[in-house]
Design an enzyme around this catalytic site. Structure first.
Site, mmCIF file in Angstrom:
data_model
loop_
_atom_site.group_PDB
_atom_site.id
_atom_site.type_symbol
_atom_site.label_atom_id
_atom_site.label_comp_id
_atom_site.label_asym_id
_atom_site.label_seq_id
_atom_site.Cartn_x
_atom_site.Cartn_y
_atom_site.Cartn_z
ATOM 1 N N HIS A 145 -3.254 3.839 29.733
ATOM 2 C CA HIS A 145 -2.962 2.477 30.204
ATOM 3 C C HIS A 145 -2.733 1.477 29.071
ATOM 4 O O HIS A 145 -2.293 0.368 29.328
ATOM 5 C CB HIS A 145 -4.100 1.989 31.100
ATOM 6 C CG HIS A 145 -4.053 2.599 32.466
ATOM 7 N ND1 HIS A 145 -3.078 2.307 33.390
ATOM 8 C CD2 HIS A 145 -4.858 3.510 33.072
ATOM 9 C CE1 HIS A 145 -3.273 2.997 34.501
ATOM 10 N NE2 HIS A 145 -4.342 3.744 34.333
ATOM 11 N N GLN A 192 -9.589 14.356 34.554
ATOM 12 C CA GLN A 192 -9.993 13.292 35.480
ATOM 13 C C GLN A 192 -9.704 13.700 36.915
ATOM 14 O O GLN A 192 -8.598 14.162 37.245
ATOM 15 C CB GLN A 192 -9.260 11.991 35.158
ATOM 16 C CG GLN A 192 -9.862 11.265 33.966
ATOM 17 C CD GLN A 192 -9.416 9.827 33.926
ATOM 18 O OE1 GLN A 192 -8.488 9.496 33.205
ATOM 19 N NE2 GLN A 192 -10.056 8.977 34.711
ATOM 20 N N GLU A 220 -9.302 11.864 40.217
ATOM 21 C CA GLU A 220 -9.131 10.469 40.623
ATOM 22 C C GLU A 220 -8.072 10.300 41.701
ATOM 23 O O GLU A 220 -7.548 9.205 41.883
ATOM 24 C CB GLU A 220 -8.848 9.581 39.393
ATOM 25 C CG GLU A 220 -7.741 10.078 38.486
ATOM 26 C CD GLU A 220 -7.529 9.214 37.264
ATOM 27 O OE1 GLU A 220 -8.116 8.134 37.145
ATOM 28 O OE2 GLU A 220 -6.723 9.625 36.410
ATOM 29 N N ASP A 251 -8.500 4.543 40.259
ATOM 30 C CA ASP A 251 -7.398 5.320 40.833
ATOM 31 C C ASP A 251 -7.847 6.021 42.107
ATOM 32 O O ASP A 251 -7.072 6.135 43.061
ATOM 33 C CB ASP A 251 -6.876 6.343 39.813
ATOM 34 C CG ASP A 251 -5.851 5.723 38.879
ATOM 35 O OD1 ASP A 251 -4.972 4.995 39.358
ATOM 36 O OD2 ASP A 251 -5.931 5.959 37.656
#
Ligand code: 3PY
Ligand code: MG
Length: 250
Positions: free
Chosen positions: A45, A145, A147, A173
């Protein structure tokens, strides 16, 4: 002999970290001197390139562990992150055991995997090549992850993937994928998080989670989450600065 971060993770030690999004070595330097066990250098990000990652790592001077969250599950991103000398990778949005196996494979040298062989900072620019090659498969931390809804549905199979060290939950998320963007405390999100935690516990894998501050992660620590990150460098600075300014103007 010193205990590696991977061994500490396997032993179930609580490892407190923070996200780094500002592309300056001083961030690594300041956070490493603040007592964190690890930092997550976020290239998903934040607009951080491999050279930013390397500079931040240099800033830590090895005083805390650096894991790089790569932008997406790609072989190039895995090798670039590990070749900077990061201790491991966090891979976002991994929804299947096939994806998790692919990531583990890219992160391990043959015969365990297919990691590309370079001569980079991790290898002392060539000087420590043999030493690094001997230790890399033992010490490199691979985290995926969970998510998205699909990951929750296949979490048992994901957690069982050999060579995977931990599953890190992205509550933001996950909340969006379940239809409640930003509502990280929504009961459905909480239910999904519990399911992920239970699957990882059964598979003998560590579970990690992110929260915006210490209060957000405390309940997870109490439940037994061990790879825990609270906050983001820029937010920490913004909050501290706003508090300082308000205090001055009181
Ligand atoms: C999320 O909450 O989605 C994250 O990835 C936090 O790290
Ligand atoms: Mg996320």
């Amino acid at each position: 002999m010193h205990t590696t971060f991977r061994q500490r993770l396997q032993k179930g030690e609580l490892l407190c970290g923070i996200f780094v999004t500002l592309g300056i070595p001083e961030c690594g330097e300041i956070l490493a001197a603040s007592g964190f066990d690890w930092i997550c250098i976020d290239t998903e990000h934040a607009p951080l390139s491999p050279i930013h990652v390397q500079r931040i790592l240099q800033g830590t001077a090895g005083r805390c562990t650096s894991l790089v969250r790569i932008a997406s599950a790609s072989e190039v991103a895995v090798k670039q992150a590990l070749d900077t000398g990061a201790s491991g990778i966090i891979v976002p949005l991994v929804n299947s055991p096939e994806d998790a196996r692919r990531v583990v494979n890219w992160a391990r040298y043959a015969p365990e995997g297919s990691r590309g062989v370079g001569l980079a900072r991790a290898h002392g620019y060539g000087k420590n090549f043999t030493k690094y090659m001997q230790r890399a498969n033992l010490e490199t931390v691979v985290v995926v992850q969970a998510e998205q809804r699909e990951a929750v549905e296949r979490i048992k199979e994901i957690a069982d993937v050999p060579g995977l060290d931990a599953v890190f939950i992205g509550p933001y998320d996950l909340s969006a994928s379940l239809g409640y963007p930003g509502e990280v405390d929504h009961p459905e999100v909480t239910r999904a998080i519990k399911r992920i935690f239970a699957a990882c516990r059964d598979a003998g894998k560590a579970t990690g989670v992110f929260g915006i501050n210490a209060s957000a992660v405390r309940p997870f620590i109490q439940q037994g989450f061990t790879l825990v990150a609270a906050g983001v460098d820029a937010m920490v600075m913004g909050t501290a600065a706003a508090n300082l300014c308000a205090e001055m103007k009181q």
